[in-house]
Design a protein around this motif. Structure first.
Motif, PDB file in Angstrom:
ATOM      1  N   ALA A  85       0.983  -1.231  -0.263  1.00 11.35           N
ATOM      2  CA  ALA A  85      -0.050   0.044  -0.240  1.00 11.35           C
ATOM      3  C   ALA A  85       0.728   1.128   0.093  1.00 11.35           C
ATOM      4  O   ALA A  85       1.971   1.052   0.534  1.00 11.35           O
ATOM      5  CB  ALA A  85      -1.085  -0.039   1.152  1.00 11.35           C
ATOM      6  N   SER A  86       0.326   2.302  -0.440  1.00 14.28           N
ATOM      7  CA  SER A  86       0.983   3.688  -0.498  1.00 14.28           C
ATOM      8  C   SER A  86      -0.148   4.752  -0.246  1.00 14.28           C
ATOM      9  O   SER A  86      -1.225   4.520  -0.604  1.00 14.28           O
ATOM     10  CB  SER A  86       1.625   3.812  -1.774  1.00 14.28           C
ATOM     11  N   TRP A  87       0.383   5.936   0.289  1.00 13.50           N
ATOM     12  CA  TRP A  87      -0.435   6.777   0.631  1.00 13.50           C
ATOM     13  C   TRP A  87       0.267   8.177   0.772  1.00 13.50           C
ATOM     14  O   TRP A  87       1.578   8.135   1.200  1.00 13.50           O
ATOM     15  CB  TRP A  87      -1.257   6.701   1.677  1.00 13.50           C
ATOM     16  N   ASN A  88      -0.466   9.369   0.416  1.00 16.50           N
ATOM     17  CA  ASN A  88       0.085  10.722   0.828  1.00 16.50           C
ATOM     18  C   ASN A  88       0.012  10.953   2.169  1.00 16.50           C
ATOM     19  O   ASN A  88      -1.218  10.418   2.624  1.00 16.50           O
ATOM     20  CB  ASN A  88      -0.474  11.709  -0.013  1.00 16.50           C
ATOM     21  N   ALA A  89       0.592  11.767   2.956  1.00 17.67           N
ATOM     22  CA  ALA A  89       0.450  12.247   4.139  1.00 17.67           C
ATOM     23  C   ALA A  89       0.855  13.456   4.528  1.00 17.67           C
ATOM     24  O   ALA A  89       1.823  14.059   3.867  1.00 17.67           O
ATOM     25  CB  ALA A  89       1.100  11.317   5.151  1.00 17.67           C
ATOM     26  N   LEU A  90       0.154  14.325   5.215  1.00 19.55           N
ATOM     27  CA  LEU A  90       0.408  15.406   5.632  1.00 19.55           C
ATOM     28  C   LEU A  90       0.602  15.430   7.318  1.00 19.55           C
ATOM     29  O   LEU A  90      -0.639  14.873   8.099  1.00 19.55           O
ATOM     30  CB  LEU A  90      -0.778  16.545   5.660  1.00 19.55           C
ATOM     31  N   MET A  91       1.733  15.660   7.833  1.00 14.62           N
ATOM     32  CA  MET A  91       1.975  15.664   9.265  1.00 14.62           C
ATOM     33  C   MET A  91       2.570  16.771   9.912  1.00 14.62           C
ATOM     34  O   MET A  91       3.428  17.477   9.554  1.00 14.62           O
ATOM     35  CB  MET A  91       3.282  14.641   9.249  1.00 14.62           C
ATOM     36  N   VAL A  92       1.377  17.110  10.853  1.00 11.91           N
ATOM     37  CA  VAL A  92       1.657  18.478  11.493  1.00 11.91           C
ATOM     38  C   VAL A  92       2.325  18.228  12.823  1.00 11.91           C
ATOM     39  O   VAL A  92       1.527  17.451  13.666  1.00 11.91           O
ATOM     40  CB  VAL A  92       0.409  19.571  11.498  1.00 11.91           C
ATOM     41  N   HIS A  93       3.420  18.862  13.209  1.00 11.68           N
ATOM     42  CA  HIS A  93       3.726  18.522  14.554  1.00 11.68           C
ATOM     43  C   HIS A  93       3.909  19.992  15.453  1.00 11.68           C
ATOM     44  O   HIS A  93       4.609  20.801  14.732  1.00 11.68           O
ATOM     45  CB  HIS A  93       5.082  18.037  14.484  1.00 11.68           C
ATOM     46  N   VAL A  94       3.113  20.089  16.580  1.00 13.88           N
ATOM     47  CA  VAL A  94       3.320  21.117  17.343  1.00 13.88           C
ATOM     48  C   VAL A  94       4.378  20.962  18.457  1.00 13.88           C
ATOM     49  O   VAL A  94       4.195  20.098  19.222  1.00 13.88           O
ATOM     50  CB  VAL A  94       1.820  21.797  18.050  1.00 13.88           C
ATOM     51  N   ARG A  95       5.473  21.613  18.585  1.00 11.37           N
ATOM     52  CA  ARG A  95       6.322  21.628  19.457  1.00 11.37           C
ATOM     53  C   ARG A  95       5.850  22.197  20.695  1.00 11.37           C
ATOM     54  O   ARG A  95       4.962  22.782  20.925  1.00 11.37           O
ATOM     55  CB  ARG A  95       7.541  22.525  19.185  1.00 11.37           C
ATOM     56  N   HIS A  96       6.523  21.897  21.964  1.00  8.89           N
ATOM     57  CA  HIS A  96       6.156  22.179  23.199  1.00  8.89           C
ATOM     58  C   HIS A  96       6.261  23.851  23.287  1.00  8.89           C
ATOM     59  O   HIS A  96       5.437  24.411  24.201  1.00  8.89           O
ATOM     60  CB  HIS A  96       7.001  21.549  24.269  1.00  8.89           C
ATOM     61  N   ASP A  97       6.977  24.545  22.488  1.00 10.24           N
ATOM     62  CA  ASP A  97       7.200  26.118  22.620  1.00 10.24           C
ATOM     63  C   ASP A  97       6.283  26.556  21.658  1.00 10.24           C
ATOM     64  O   ASP A  97       5.981  27.815  21.309  1.00 10.24           O
ATOM     65  CB  ASP A  97       8.541  26.382  22.184  1.00 10.24           C
ATOM     66  N   ALA A  98       5.050  25.643  20.867  1.00  8.52           N
ATOM     67  CA  ALA A  98       4.083  26.103  20.225  1.00  8.52           C
ATOM     68  C   ALA A  98       4.511  26.355  18.674  1.00  8.52           C
ATOM     69  O   ALA A  98       3.639  26.779  17.791  1.00  8.52           O
ATOM     70  CB  ALA A  98       3.114  27.140  20.651  1.00  8.52           C
ATOM     71  N   THR A  99       5.726  26.247  18.339  1.00 10.19           N
ATOM     72  CA  THR A  99       6.116  26.441  16.935  1.00 10.19           C
ATOM     73  C   THR A  99       6.118  24.937  16.173  1.00 10.19           C
ATOM     74  O   THR A  99       5.691  23.922  16.891  1.00 10.19           O
ATOM     75  CB  THR A  99       7.599  26.613  16.911  1.00 10.19           C
ATOM     76  N   LEU A 100       5.777  25.046  14.918  1.00 16.90           N
ATOM     77  CA  LEU A 100       5.281  24.119  13.993  1.00 16.90           C
ATOM     78  C   LEU A 100       6.555  23.488  13.094  1.00 16.90           C
ATOM     79  O   LEU A 100       7.321  24.211  12.744  1.00 16.90           O
ATOM     80  CB  LEU A 100       4.200  24.451  13.048  1.00 16.90           C
ATOM     81  N   PHE A 101       6.306  22.108  13.106  1.00 19.18           N
ATOM     82  CA  PHE A 101       7.157  21.583  12.033  1.00 19.18           C
ATOM     83  C   PHE A 101       6.221  20.470  11.342  1.00 19.18           C
ATOM     84  O   PHE A 101       5.335  19.735  11.893  1.00 19.18           O
ATOM     85  CB  PHE A 101       8.272  20.370  12.840  1.00 19.18           C
ATOM     86  N   GLN A 102       6.435  20.848  10.033  1.00 19.26           N
ATOM     87  CA  GLN A 102       5.219  20.256   8.936  1.00 19.26           C
ATOM     88  C   GLN A 102       6.010  19.383   8.032  1.00 19.26           C
ATOM     89  O   GLN A 102       7.137  19.687   7.448  1.00 19.26           O
ATOM     90  CB  GLN A 102       4.370  21.112   8.433  1.00 19.26           C
ATOM     91  N   VAL A 103       5.442  18.317   7.598  1.00 22.84           N
ATOM     92  CA  VAL A 103       5.912  17.406   6.505  1.00 22.84           C
ATOM     93  C   VAL A 103       4.852  16.869   5.477  1.00 22.84           C
ATOM     94  O   VAL A 103       3.856  16.686   6.110  1.00 22.84           O
ATOM     95  CB  VAL A 103       6.482  16.063   7.232  1.00 22.84           C
ATOM     96  N   GLY A 104       4.873  16.885   4.327  1.00 21.85           N
ATOM     97  CA  GLY A 104       4.232  16.314   3.260  1.00 21.85           C
ATOM     98  C   GLY A 104       4.913  15.144   2.992  1.00 21.85           C
ATOM     99  O   GLY A 104       6.240  15.395   2.693  1.00 21.85           O
ATOM    100  N   GLY A 105       4.706  13.974   3.263  1.00 21.69           N
ATOM    101  CA  GLY A 105       5.336  12.872   2.684  1.00 21.69           C
ATOM    102  C   GLY A 105       4.582  11.718   1.926  1.00 21.69           C
ATOM    103  O   GLY A 105       3.444  11.883   1.830  1.00 21.69           O
ATOM    104  N   VAL A 106       5.132  10.664   1.590  1.00 16.04           N
ATOM    105  CA  VAL A 106       4.669   9.654   0.792  1.00 16.04           C
ATOM    106  C   VAL A 106       5.080   8.263   1.967  1.00 16.04           C
ATOM    107  O   VAL A 106       6.196   8.003   2.154  1.00 16.04           O
ATOM    108  CB  VAL A 106       5.294   9.489  -0.277  1.00 16.04           C
ATOM    109  N   PHE A 107       3.999   7.533   2.436  1.00 19.68           N
ATOM    110  CA  PHE A 107       4.334   6.387   2.743  1.00 19.68           C
ATOM    111  C   PHE A 107       4.081   5.028   1.916  1.00 19.68           C
ATOM    112  O   PHE A 107       3.365   5.044   0.985  1.00 19.68           O
ATOM    113  CB  PHE A 107       3.112   6.015   3.917  1.00 19.68           C
ATOM    114  N   GLU A 108       5.012   4.129   2.379  1.00 19.55           N
ATOM    115  CA  GLU A 108       4.871   2.799   1.268  1.00 19.55           C
ATOM    116  C   GLU A 108       4.884   1.818   2.461  1.00 19.55           C
ATOM    117  O   GLU A 108       5.523   1.688   3.418  1.00 19.55           O
ATOM    118  CB  GLU A 108       5.959   2.616   0.614  1.00 19.55           C
ATOM    119  N   ALA A 109       4.011   0.680   2.466  1.00 22.90           N
ATOM    120  CA  ALA A 109       3.940  -0.176   3.242  1.00 22.90           C
ATOM    121  C   ALA A 109       3.796  -1.661   2.901  1.00 22.90           C
ATOM    122  O   ALA A 109       3.094  -1.897   1.725  1.00 22.90           O
ATOM    123  CB  ALA A 109       2.676   0.039   4.462  1.00 22.90           C
TER     124      ALA A 109
END
Length: 152
Positions: A85-109
């Motif tokens: 299987a494969s899929w696209n993903a949007l991953m939003v990470h909120v740091r403890h200081d409230a700043t963001l780290f975002q990733v657009g990625g592709v998963f393969e499984a």
């Protein structure tokens, strides 16, 4: 040949896995509903297998105050109890200081059908783009070079 039932079950597995990551209810055995016992996880943070893969996932998410993982375009191909299987993903990470780290990625499984349903035997994520400061140990997504103009 992938049946509609297999596609639906695999899509549901992906959705429930992402929701479990964001809920962070990591009670003992939580990953059994998603991962084969010897599952291999390949992420920008490294590769791990089995129980170490579960611990690595929990540790990676612990770097953030909150996360949201969204999957789209899940495509599965099954064959005699196994699937890819494969899929696209949007991953939003909120740091403890409230700043963001975002990733657009592709998963393969790769998945295996068990008595309890489909389980991930191998899962790999590749970052296509990132925004914000990645956590320690992770580089930025590779910059893409512009395509050469077509001649002729």
């Amino acid at each position: 040949m992938t049946t509609q039932t297999d596609q639906s079950e695999i899509t549901t597995l992906v959705d429930r896995y992402f929701r479990a990551l964001d809920a962070r209810e990591f009670t003992p055995g939580w990953a059994d509903a998603f991962l084969a016992p010897d599952a291999r996880m390949e992420t920008p943070l490294g590769t791990s297998e089995g129980a170490a893969a579960v611990r690595a996932t929990e540790e990676a998410l612990g770097r953030y105050d909150r996360t949201q993982h969204l999957a789209s375009g899940i495509v599965a191909d099954t064959d005699a109890g196994t699937a890819r299987a494969s899929w696209n993903a949007l991953m939003v990470h909120v740091r403890h200081d409230a700043t963001l780290f975002q990733v657009g990625g592709v998963f393969e499984a790769e998945l295996a059908r068990t008595g309890d349903g489909w389980r991930f035997a191998r899962m790999a994520v590749r970052a296509v783009w990132t925004q914000g400061r990645p956590p320690g140990g992770v580089g930025e997504a590779p910059a893409r070079q512009p395509s050469a103009p077509r001649v002729g």
